[in-house]
Write an enzyme that holds these catalytic residues in place. Structure first.
Site, PDB file in Angstrom:
ATOM      1  N   SER A  38     -33.113   1.292 -14.924  1.00 29.56           N
ATOM      2  CA  SER A  38     -33.234   2.721 -14.456  1.00 29.56           C
ATOM      3  C   SER A  38     -32.020   3.194 -14.828  1.00 29.56           C
ATOM      4  O   SER A  38     -31.402   3.413 -14.330  1.00 29.56           O
ATOM      5  CB  SER A  38     -33.662   2.627 -13.296  1.00 29.56           C
ATOM      6  OG  SER A  38     -35.113   1.762 -13.256  1.00 29.56           O
ATOM      7  N   ASP A  39     -33.066   4.483 -15.385  1.00 30.54           N
ATOM      8  CA  ASP A  39     -31.934   5.988 -15.052  1.00 30.54           C
ATOM      9  C   ASP A  39     -32.028   5.647 -13.461  1.00 30.54           C
ATOM     10  O   ASP A  39     -33.291   6.337 -12.950  1.00 30.54           O
ATOM     11  CB  ASP A  39     -32.753   7.267 -16.092  1.00 30.54           C
ATOM     12  CG  ASP A  39     -31.916   6.600 -17.835  1.00 30.54           C
ATOM     13  OD1 ASP A  39     -31.621   5.560 -17.243  1.00 30.54           O
ATOM     14  OD2 ASP A  39     -32.441   7.556 -18.119  1.00 30.54           O
ATOM     15  N   ASP A  41     -33.156   9.983 -12.695  1.00 33.13           N
ATOM     16  CA  ASP A  41     -33.993  10.840 -12.777  1.00 33.13           C
ATOM     17  C   ASP A  41     -33.845  12.721 -12.045  1.00 33.13           C
ATOM     18  O   ASP A  41     -34.390  12.107 -10.871  1.00 33.13           O
ATOM     19  CB  ASP A  41     -35.613  10.546 -13.654  1.00 33.13           C
ATOM     20  CG  ASP A  41     -35.482  10.289 -14.072  1.00 33.13           C
ATOM     21  OD1 ASP A  41     -34.527   9.672 -15.266  1.00 33.13           O
ATOM     22  OD2 ASP A  41     -36.023   8.422 -13.764  1.00 33.13           O
ATOM     23  N   GLU A  76     -30.294  11.350 -16.261  1.00 37.16           N
ATOM     24  CA  GLU A  76     -31.599  11.919 -16.832  1.00 37.16           C
ATOM     25  C   GLU A  76     -31.570  13.239 -16.630  1.00 37.16           C
ATOM     26  O   GLU A  76     -31.649  13.163 -14.839  1.00 37.16           O
ATOM     27  CB  GLU A  76     -33.113  11.925 -17.371  1.00 37.16           C
ATOM     28  CG  GLU A  76     -33.986  12.326 -17.822  1.00 37.16           C
ATOM     29  CD  GLU A  76     -35.299  11.546 -18.471  1.00 37.16           C
ATOM     30  OE1 GLU A  76     -36.301  12.475 -18.257  1.00 37.16           O
ATOM     31  OE2 GLU A  76     -34.813  10.468 -18.797  1.00 37.16           O
ATOM     32  N   ASP A 119     -44.782  16.307 -21.462  1.00 37.86           N
ATOM     33  CA  ASP A 119     -44.331  15.296 -20.689  1.00 37.86           C
ATOM     34  C   ASP A 119     -43.890  15.905 -19.329  1.00 37.86           C
ATOM     35  O   ASP A 119     -43.782  15.060 -18.601  1.00 37.86           O
ATOM     36  CB  ASP A 119     -42.969  14.098 -20.998  1.00 37.86           C
ATOM     37  CG  ASP A 119     -42.703  12.960 -20.409  1.00 37.86           C
ATOM     38  OD1 ASP A 119     -44.073  12.244 -20.211  1.00 37.86           O
ATOM     39  OD2 ASP A 119     -42.836  11.986 -20.096  1.00 37.86           O
TER      40      ASP A 119
END
Length: 272
Positions: A38-39, A41, A76, A119
């Site tokens: 996982s990033d 975010d 991110e 998005d």
């Protein structure tokens, strides 16, 4: 993770100064928990668009902080201008977008420029409902609710580009397809593995193995250690076509497929 988030938050404060209205952690960290790949975010909301110097400074700092080494996760970062999302309108614009998948492109071509990003409708919804404030105002005070119709539009807008990555990013494409299907059917944005649970409860048996494998990889495996057998690889595209058919049925006003058989689990609808 805490040290990395502190560095990222400090970078935002240093570069954006009083133009930074707020920043929050969103994504997997607040929606089901971080997994091996996982990033981290982060969403930052600003008073105005970044100028060239700030873009360069932000990119330089992120290239130092972000990575995939022991104890360091990919970052991110999405920056949006407050007046661009409130009042809400579609499609929203990302003023600045950094992710490690863009590292080579940004290193060679320079910092990112503003661009429409459908998005963002999904990102902002997750940030508003579950974002963990890092600095400044909380996300609920900065972000308006996104209408369901725009969540649907955003969910399907990226499907053609997503399918282009089916062979190279199989795990994420399959999990994202499951999430799109679940979002259209339930109106909720589920964690990736919960969306897979939801989809698996509604798929015929022949289309379950590849999604089960993608879910297991998501829960347990870094990208460098990801493996797909030839038998599973052969099933990937038929599975994707099946899920796309369910999505198209929902877009056309159908029910997305039959309910689970008696005794079959219903998956993670409503879970985190």
């Amino acid at each position: 993770m805490a040290e990395q988030l502190d560095r990222a938050t400090g970078l935002l404060r240093d570069v954006l100064g009083p133009d930074l209205l707020g920043a929050c952690l969103h994504g997997s960290a607040v929606l089901g928990g971080l997994r091996p790949a996982s990033d981290l975010d982060i969403l930052a909301i600003t008073r105005r668009s970044l100028d060239t110097d700030r873009r360069r400074a932000l990119l330089a700092g992120l290239l130092e902080i972000s990575g995939l080494t022991p104890g360091v996760r990919p970052l991110e970062l999405t920056v949006v201008v407050h007046s661009g999302i409130r009042p809400w309108r579609y499609p929203p614009t990302a003023d600045f977008l950094y992710g490690d998948w863009l590292r080579a492109e940004l290193t060679a071509g320079g910092p990112p420029l503003p661009a429409p990003l459908p998005d963002l409708a999904l990102l902002l919804t997750v940030a508003r409902t579950g974002g963990r404030p890092l600095t400044g105002q909380p996300p609920t005070g900065l972000i308006d609710p996104v209408p369901h119709a725009d969540l649907v539009r955003a969910s399907v807008a990226g499907l053609p580009e997503l399918l282009d990555d089916l062979a190279d990013d199989t795990r994420n494409v399959l999990l994202t397809l499951a999430r799109v299907w679940a979002t259209l059917a339930t109106g909720e944005i589920l964690p990736k593995d919960a969306a897979a649970d939801w989809a698996l409860a509604r798929l015929p048996a022949e289309h379950r193995p590849v999604l089960e494998h993608a879910r297991e990889l998501y829960r347990t495996t870094r990208y460098a250690d990801e493996r797909w057998s030839p038998a599973l690889t052969a099933r990937v595209r038929p599975h994707a076509c099946e899920v796309l058919a369910r999505i198209d049925r929902l877009r056309a006003g159908g029910d997305g497929g039959p309910p689970p058989a008696p005794g079959e689990p219903r998956g993670g609808v409503g879970g985190a």
